[in-house]
Scaffold this active site. Structure first.
Site, PDB file in Angstrom:
ATOM      1  N   CYS A   1       0.065   6.944   2.557  1.00 52.51           N
ATOM      2  CA  CYS A   1       0.089   5.515   2.860  1.00 52.51           C
ATOM      3  C   CYS A   1       1.166   4.857   2.009  1.00 52.51           C
ATOM      4  O   CYS A   1       1.083   4.873   0.772  1.00 52.51           O
ATOM      5  CB  CYS A   1      -1.272   4.888   2.569  1.00 52.51           C
ATOM      6  SG  CYS A   1      -1.330   3.114   2.901  1.00 52.51           S
TER       7      CYS A   1
ATOM      8  N   CYS B   1       1.990  -1.783   7.813  1.00 54.51           N
ATOM      9  CA  CYS B   1       1.866  -0.337   7.594  1.00 54.51           C
ATOM     10  C   CYS B   1       3.190   0.153   7.036  1.00 54.51           C
ATOM     11  O   CYS B   1       4.219   0.071   7.706  1.00 54.51           O
ATOM     12  CB  CYS B   1       1.523   0.377   8.899  1.00 54.51           C
ATOM     13  SG  CYS B   1       1.560   2.184   8.774  1.00 54.51           S
TER      14      CYS B   1
END
Length: 277
Positions: free
Chosen positions: A83, A216
């Site tokens: 991530c 994101c």
């Protein structure tokens, strides 16, 4: 943090966000958090019955010589991935564990190398409350259709080029791609994007979350690479607008999948607390 098993699952946590992508960040240097308990992960991430987040970030002891720490990232469904925004928040949190001001530009720990599921990354402060990290070497961009690309930037991302990302029925359209024959087993993140006024504008549906997120990091990186590869923007610093804010991606070499890529943007600690399940 204490022994969770002997304390009835009491956890001390910090809540962070990077352009609206929010995370539960835990000091797990003692390695006792039960990260394989997908049910627990899901409950903590639940926005009505838990703390609420797009995932859990565990800051753990280094696994590789010469690195400062390891990041274990858990999606709300319990799956693991890299991530980008979470890793930027994790670096700031780790600085606080080391005694630095987490969001100050200077300090004894203004730069570090950490590992994640996809290997080693550099992290550094790039301004007050701004963190930059290097991304894993991206895979080659695959042109699936005239308006769809696929690239892996630590997590796999579909890039669906549209006229206006804001007009897309994102849950219906993204799930059509995500649950299609090619991606149903392992999932794929789906991004709807366009280039306007010299910048990328996008929305993202994330696997593991199975919903739209405000931002994101790996998707923003994929979008910047895709825009450069299609000749829509030149290499260099690519600005990307998400629903949660703006990030910058440094793409130094056009159409070179082996070139170093950096993700840069703001981070913020939202609150801290403890929870007993």
């Amino acid at each position: 943090m204490g022994d969770l098993r002997s304390m009835g699952m009491r956890i001390d946590f910090s809540k962070w966000e990077g352009t609206g992508n929010d995370f539960i960040v835990l000091d797990d240097r003692n390695g006792i958090f039960p990260g394989d308990d997908a049910g627990l992960v899901g409950r903590l991430c639940h926005r009505h019955f838990g703390i609420g987040s797009d995932g859990i970030l565990l800051i753990q002891r280094p696994e590789l010589a010469g690195t400062a720490y390891h990041v274990d990232f858990l999606n709300p469904d319990g799956s693991r991935s890299f991530c980008g925004n979470g890793s930027r928040c994790g670096f700031a949190f780790w600085r606080g564990l080391m005694g630095d001001d987490p969001i100050a530009e200077d300090g004894a720990h203004a730069a570090a190398v950490f590992t994640a599921i996809d290997g080693a990354h550099d992290a550094r402060m790039a301004g007050e409350s701004v963190v930059a990290i290097t991304m894993s070497v991206p895979g080659a961009i695959e042109r699936i259709a005239d308006d769809v690309d696929l690239v892996d930037t630590g997590s796999p991302h579909l890039l669906v080029w549209v006229g206006d990302p804001g007009s897309v029925d994102i849950l219906v359209t993204a799930r059509h791609h995500r649950n299609g024959p090619r991606f149903a087993k392992h999932g794929v993140n789906v991004n709807f994007l366009t280039v306007a006024d010299g910048r990328v504008r996008m929305r993202t549906y994330e696997r593991g979350v199975e919903d739209e997120t405000l931002s994101c990091g790996t998707g923003v990186t994929a979008a910047a690479l895709g825009a450069v590869a299609r000749g829509l923007l030149p290499p260099g610093e690519v600005c990307v607008d998400t629903r949660g804010g703006q990030l910058r991606v440094v793409v130094p070499v056009s159409a070179d999948p082996a070139g170093p890529v950096s993700l840069v943007g703001p981070v913020r600690e939202v609150f801290t607390g403890s929870m007993t399940l």
